[in-house]
Scaffold this motif. Structure first.
Motif, PDB file in Angstrom:
ATOM      1  N   ASN A 169     -53.559 -46.937 -11.925  1.00 27.41           N
ATOM      2  CA  ASN A 169     -52.313 -47.656 -12.114  1.00 27.41           C
ATOM      3  C   ASN A 169     -52.612 -49.154 -12.173  1.00 27.41           C
ATOM      4  N   LYS A 170     -51.911 -49.864 -13.039  1.00 25.57           N
ATOM      5  CA  LYS A 170     -52.176 -51.293 -13.177  1.00 25.57           C
ATOM      6  C   LYS A 170     -51.999 -52.025 -11.852  1.00 25.57           C
ATOM      7  N   GLN A 171     -50.994 -51.631 -11.082  1.00 31.26           N
ATOM      8  CA  GLN A 171     -50.760 -52.308  -9.817  1.00 31.26           C
ATOM      9  C   GLN A 171     -51.903 -52.093  -8.843  1.00 31.26           C
ATOM     10  N   VAL A 172     -52.534 -50.917  -8.900  1.00 32.93           N
ATOM     11  CA  VAL A 172     -53.693 -50.649  -8.037  1.00 32.93           C
ATOM     12  C   VAL A 172     -54.834 -51.599  -8.391  1.00 32.93           C
ATOM     13  N   ILE A 173     -55.022 -51.845  -9.682  1.00 33.64           N
ATOM     14  CA  ILE A 173     -56.059 -52.775 -10.126  1.00 33.64           C
ATOM     15  C   ILE A 173     -55.721 -54.182  -9.645  1.00 33.64           C
ATOM     16  N   ILE A 174     -54.468 -54.581  -9.799  1.00 34.22           N
ATOM     17  CA  ILE A 174     -54.046 -55.915  -9.355  1.00 34.22           C
ATOM     18  C   ILE A 174     -54.260 -56.071  -7.857  1.00 34.22           C
ATOM     19  N   THR A 175     -53.886 -55.049  -7.095  1.00 33.63           N
ATOM     20  CA  THR A 175     -54.043 -55.123  -5.640  1.00 33.63           C
ATOM     21  C   THR A 175     -55.511 -55.273  -5.252  1.00 33.63           C
ATOM     22  N   ALA A 176     -56.385 -54.580  -5.966  1.00 30.96           N
ATOM     23  CA  ALA A 176     -57.822 -54.698  -5.685  1.00 30.96           C
ATOM     24  C   ALA A 176     -58.312 -56.117  -5.968  1.00 30.96           C
ATOM     25  N   VAL A 177     -57.852 -56.705  -7.077  1.00 30.95           N
ATOM     26  CA  VAL A 177     -58.268 -58.069  -7.428  1.00 30.95           C
ATOM     27  C   VAL A 177     -57.700 -59.075  -6.439  1.00 30.95           C
ATOM     28  N   GLN A 178     -56.565 -58.766  -5.856  1.00 32.15           N
ATOM     29  CA  GLN A 178     -55.965 -59.678  -4.879  1.00 32.15           C
ATOM     30  C   GLN A 178     -56.797 -59.804  -3.607  1.00 32.15           C
ATOM     31  N   ARG A 179     -57.767 -58.925  -3.421  1.00 30.95           N
ATOM     32  CA  ARG A 179     -58.724 -59.107  -2.336  1.00 30.95           C
ATOM     33  C   ARG A 179     -59.516 -60.390  -2.545  1.00 30.95           C
ATOM     34  N   LEU A 180     -59.609 -60.816  -3.805  1.00 28.03           N
ATOM     35  CA  LEU A 180     -60.307 -62.050  -4.144  1.00 28.03           C
ATOM     36  C   LEU A 180     -59.355 -63.232  -4.210  1.00 28.03           C
ATOM     37  N   VAL A 181     -58.261 -63.089  -4.960  1.00 28.72           N
ATOM     38  CA  VAL A 181     -57.415 -64.234  -5.272  1.00 28.72           C
ATOM     39  C   VAL A 181     -56.331 -64.495  -4.233  1.00 28.72           C
ATOM     40  N   GLY A 182     -56.068 -63.519  -3.371  1.00 26.82           N
ATOM     41  CA  GLY A 182     -55.009 -63.665  -2.384  1.00 26.82           C
ATOM     42  C   GLY A 182     -53.858 -62.721  -2.661  1.00 26.82           C
ATOM     43  N   ALA A 183     -53.293 -62.164  -1.612  1.00 23.28           N
ATOM     44  CA  ALA A 183     -52.275 -61.128  -1.754  1.00 23.28           C
ATOM     45  C   ALA A 183     -51.015 -61.603  -2.467  1.00 23.28           C
ATOM     46  N   ASN A 184     -50.735 -62.890  -2.420  1.00 21.70           N
ATOM     47  CA  ASN A 184     -49.514 -63.417  -3.044  1.00 21.70           C
ATOM     48  C   ASN A 184     -49.739 -63.955  -4.443  1.00 21.70           C
ATOM     49  N   ASN A 185     -50.971 -63.853  -4.941  1.00 22.93           N
ATOM     50  CA  ASN A 185     -51.285 -64.384  -6.266  1.00 22.93           C
ATOM     51  C   ASN A 185     -51.360 -63.267  -7.296  1.00 22.93           C
ATOM     52  N   ASN A 186     -50.468 -63.342  -8.267  1.00 20.59           N
ATOM     53  CA  ASN A 186     -50.461 -62.356  -9.343  1.00 20.59           C
ATOM     54  C   ASN A 186     -51.629 -62.592 -10.305  1.00 20.59           C
ATOM     55  N   VAL A 187     -52.126 -61.522 -10.907  1.00 20.23           N
ATOM     56  CA  VAL A 187     -53.123 -61.618 -11.975  1.00 20.23           C
ATOM     57  C   VAL A 187     -52.623 -60.793 -13.155  1.00 20.23           C
ATOM     58  N   TYR A 188     -53.169 -61.068 -14.333  1.00 21.42           N
ATOM     59  CA  TYR A 188     -52.807 -60.293 -15.521  1.00 21.42           C
ATOM     60  C   TYR A 188     -53.895 -59.252 -15.800  1.00 21.42           C
TER      61      TYR A 188
END
Length: 241
Positions: A169-188
């Protein structure tokens, strides 16, 4: 006389408008650090025989407040040659993290394209040396830390691993990347559709957003939904191996 004054006023208004347009073209709100999954790129392109199980930089793009990359007057590709000829270490560093993957591709030609199309938009605050060194700085100071060397390692830590059998799921990928960028920072998350089966989509790119100094991650704007080729299949993303 009145006619002359009228023409003068019109001329001045046109000049002012032109200046405003140019200023708008060269202003930006954030920088998109765009990394591509090599295996996806090489599914549709003939690539060099290099390891394909990592992300590499696609580009460093000045973006506006809606998250879209800017259009601006083009810079000179020759400036890239001048910079690289004078800084061999920078060129070596860029070859490792920002390579031209195409079998017939040339690294400098790739960087020239990215600089003239995107990077030059940031020229006033990030001249060419600061721009390319900034890309290296982001990798070294913000990503390759805590025993991790690539964005792939952050995905793996979040349970997202390349596989031909698993979809994510796209959100699962985003959540994994947020381990790097921060939980409140969205990524595309950007996708590409399989040429043979339109129901199969592959992870293409991940866009990390940074402030204009390239020192801090920020949230990619969410005001306008941008599917970035993922369409409605956001629960079926494959990270090919």
């Amino acid at each position: 006389m009145e006619h002359y004054r009228f023409k003068t006023v019109v001329f001045l208004l046109v000049q002012l408008l032109s200046v405003r347009v140019m200023m708008g073209q060269n202003s930006y709100d954030l920088m998109a650090y765009v990394v591509q999954w090599k295996r996806t790129f090489c599914k549709t392109n003939h690539c060099k025989p290099v390891p394909l199980d990592t992300f590499s930089i696609h580009g460093l793009w000045p973006a506006n407040a809606t998250g879209h990359s800017m259009k601006c007057p083009q810079g000179a590709g020759s400036d890239v040659d001048t910079l690289m000829n004078g800084d061999q270490k920078l060129e070596t560093d860029l070859k490792a993290i920002w390579p031209n993957l195409l079998a017939a591709g040339n690294d400098r030609r790739f960087w020239k394209h990215e600089w003239t199309k995107h990077g030059f938009c940031s020229n006033k605050s990030l001249p060419i040396a600061a721009y390319f060194n900034g890309a290296v700085m982001v990798h070294n100071n913000l990503i390759a830390i805590n025993n991790k060397n690539n964005l792939r390692d952050y995905l793996a830590e979040g349970g997202v691993r390349p596989s031909t059998a698993n979809t994510y799921n796209k959100q699962v990928i985003i959540t994994a990347v947020q381990r790097l960028v921060g939980a409140n920072n969205n990524v595309y998350v950007a996708c590409t559709v399989d040429s043979q089966n339109k129901n199969v989509i592959y992870l293409k790119e991940i866009h990390l957003c940074l402030d204009t100094t390239l020192r801090n991650f920020v949230s990619c704007p969410t005001a306008n939904t941008d599917l970035r080729e993922c369409g409605n299949h956001t629960s079926q993303i494959i990270i090919p191996v």
